[in-house]
Scaffold this motif. Structure first.
Motif, PDB file in Angstrom:
ATOM      1  N   UNK A  92       0.783  -1.225   0.000  1.00  0.00           N
ATOM      2  CA  UNK A  92       0.000   0.000   0.000  1.00  0.00           C
ATOM      3  C   UNK A  92       0.813   1.272   0.000  1.00  0.00           C
ATOM      4  N   UNK A  93       0.994   1.841  -1.156  1.00  0.00           N
ATOM      5  CA  UNK A  93       1.681   3.135  -1.259  1.00  0.00           C
ATOM      6  C   UNK A  93       0.652   4.247  -1.384  1.00  0.00           C
ATOM      7  N   UNK A  94      -0.193   4.135  -2.392  1.00  0.00           N
ATOM      8  CA  UNK A  94      -1.230   5.145  -2.597  1.00  0.00           C
ATOM      9  C   UNK A  94      -2.588   4.629  -2.133  1.00  0.00           C
ATOM     10  N   UNK A  95      -2.611   3.454  -1.550  1.00  0.00           N
ATOM     11  CA  UNK A  95      -3.850   2.861  -1.075  1.00  0.00           C
ATOM     12  C   UNK A  95      -3.575   2.137   0.238  1.00  0.00           C
ATOM     13  N   UNK A  96      -4.432   1.244   0.626  1.00  0.00           N
ATOM     14  CA  UNK A  96      -4.335   0.569   1.921  1.00  0.00           C
ATOM     15  C   UNK A  96      -3.235  -0.496   1.959  1.00  0.00           C
ATOM     16  N   UNK A  97      -2.613  -0.658   3.134  1.00  0.00           N
ATOM     17  CA  UNK A  97      -1.847  -1.873   3.401  1.00  0.00           C
ATOM     18  C   UNK A  97      -2.909  -2.944   3.563  1.00  0.00           C
ATOM     19  N   UNK A  98      -2.832  -4.008   2.780  1.00  0.00           N
ATOM     20  CA  UNK A  98      -3.884  -5.021   2.795  1.00  0.00           C
ATOM     21  C   UNK A  98      -3.295  -6.409   3.010  1.00  0.00           C
ATOM     22  N   UNK A  99      -4.035  -7.227   3.757  1.00  0.00           N
ATOM     23  CA  UNK A  99      -3.611  -8.599   4.001  1.00  0.00           C
ATOM     24  C   UNK A  99      -4.846  -9.475   4.170  1.00  0.00           C
ATOM     25  N   UNK A 100      -4.829 -10.624   3.504  1.00  0.00           N
ATOM     26  CA  UNK A 100      -5.854 -11.653   3.722  1.00  0.00           C
ATOM     27  C   UNK A 100      -5.137 -12.881   4.251  1.00  0.00           C
ATOM     28  N   UNK A 101      -5.807 -13.606   5.152  1.00  0.00           N
ATOM     29  CA  UNK A 101      -5.176 -14.717   5.863  1.00  0.00           C
ATOM     30  C   UNK A 101      -6.188 -15.853   5.992  1.00  0.00           C
ATOM     31  N   UNK A 102      -5.729 -17.070   5.794  1.00  0.00           N
ATOM     32  CA  UNK A 102      -6.633 -18.192   5.950  1.00  0.00           C
ATOM     33  C   UNK A 102      -5.915 -19.527   5.841  1.00  0.00           C
ATOM     34  N   UNK A 103      -6.717 -20.589   5.831  1.00  0.00           N
ATOM     35  CA  UNK A 103      -6.154 -21.936   5.718  1.00  0.00           C
ATOM     36  C   UNK A 103      -6.921 -22.708   4.663  1.00  0.00           C
ATOM     37  N   UNK A 104      -6.264 -23.748   4.160  1.00  0.00           N
ATOM     38  CA  UNK A 104      -6.848 -24.538   3.083  1.00  0.00           C
ATOM     39  C   UNK A 104      -7.121 -25.955   3.546  1.00  0.00           C
ATOM     40  N   UNK A 105      -8.307 -26.437   3.196  1.00  0.00           N
ATOM     41  CA  UNK A 105      -8.693 -27.831   3.412  1.00  0.00           C
ATOM     42  C   UNK A 105      -9.165 -28.366   2.070  1.00  0.00           C
ATOM     43  N   UNK A 106      -8.405 -29.259   1.498  1.00  0.00           N
ATOM     44  CA  UNK A 106      -8.700 -29.798   0.166  1.00  0.00           C
ATOM     45  C   UNK A 106      -8.919 -28.654  -0.821  1.00  0.00           C
ATOM     46  N   UNK A 107     -10.104 -28.541  -1.387  1.00  0.00           N
ATOM     47  CA  UNK A 107     -10.353 -27.494  -2.383  1.00  0.00           C
ATOM     48  C   UNK A 107     -11.008 -26.260  -1.771  1.00  0.00           C
TER      49      UNK A 107
END
Length: 167
Positions: free
Chosen positions: A75-90
């Motif tokens: 994020x320089x001209x916009x938001x610092x963004x982060x998505x976080x999660x876990x995967x189970x199969x598909x």
């Protein structure tokens, strides 16, 4: 502001969906409670019942050794963004999504420390090699990848397809 935004603000109406990246995203359809996510994975209700917490779901994911990952934009001209999660199969379960404006690198690190126990494989925007090195130096697992022509649009298209599958 656009006319649509002004109407939405002044008349307390929902803004138009034109221009949204994911206009068909629906909280009712695409957001699960921790108990619903657990049921989707295991096929039965959690022993804690419908009041399962996000913390309990994440502990369950750790016990099952599900891999955690995330995507980051500095994020320089916009938001610092982060998505976080876990995967189970598909299935990918997003547990956190954040966007914060005007963060300095030390503030970005401070916000991200809560995710270190999950040891996520983080896919950062490769445009800032210096910040990637800073995160690596602070024990974050930053995945090296190349942004190629069309990859952003391709990624958006994949998510749009998952939100509204054709079959």
């Amino acid at each position: 502001n656009t006319l649509d935004m002004a109407k939405a603000q002044l008349l307390c109406k929902r803004p138009a969906a034109t221009g949204l990246v994911y206009p068909r995203f629906s909280e009712d359809k695409h957001v699960l409670t921790p108990a619903q996510a657990y049921y989707k994975i295991v096929g039965e209700s959690p022993t804690s019942g419908p009041n399962m917490t996000k913390r309990e779901l994440i502990a369950f994911a750790h016990n099952r050794e599900f891999p955690f990952s995330g995507g980051m934009d500095f994020g320089y001209t916009h938001l610092f963004a982060y998505t976080h999660g876990f995967k189970d199969r598909s299935n990918l379960f997003i547990t956190h999504a954040l966007g914060i404006p005007e963060l300095e690198p030390d503030q970005q690190l401070e916000v991200m420390r809560q995710f270190l126990p999950d040891n996520p494989a983080i896919y950062p925007d490769p445009e800032n090699a210096q910040l990637i090195r800073v995160f690596k130096g602070n024990k974050f697992r930053m995945v090296k990848w190349k942004k190629i022509a069309g990859s952003v649009v391709g990624g958006i298209s994949c998510v749009q397809l998952k939100l509204t599958p054709t079959l």
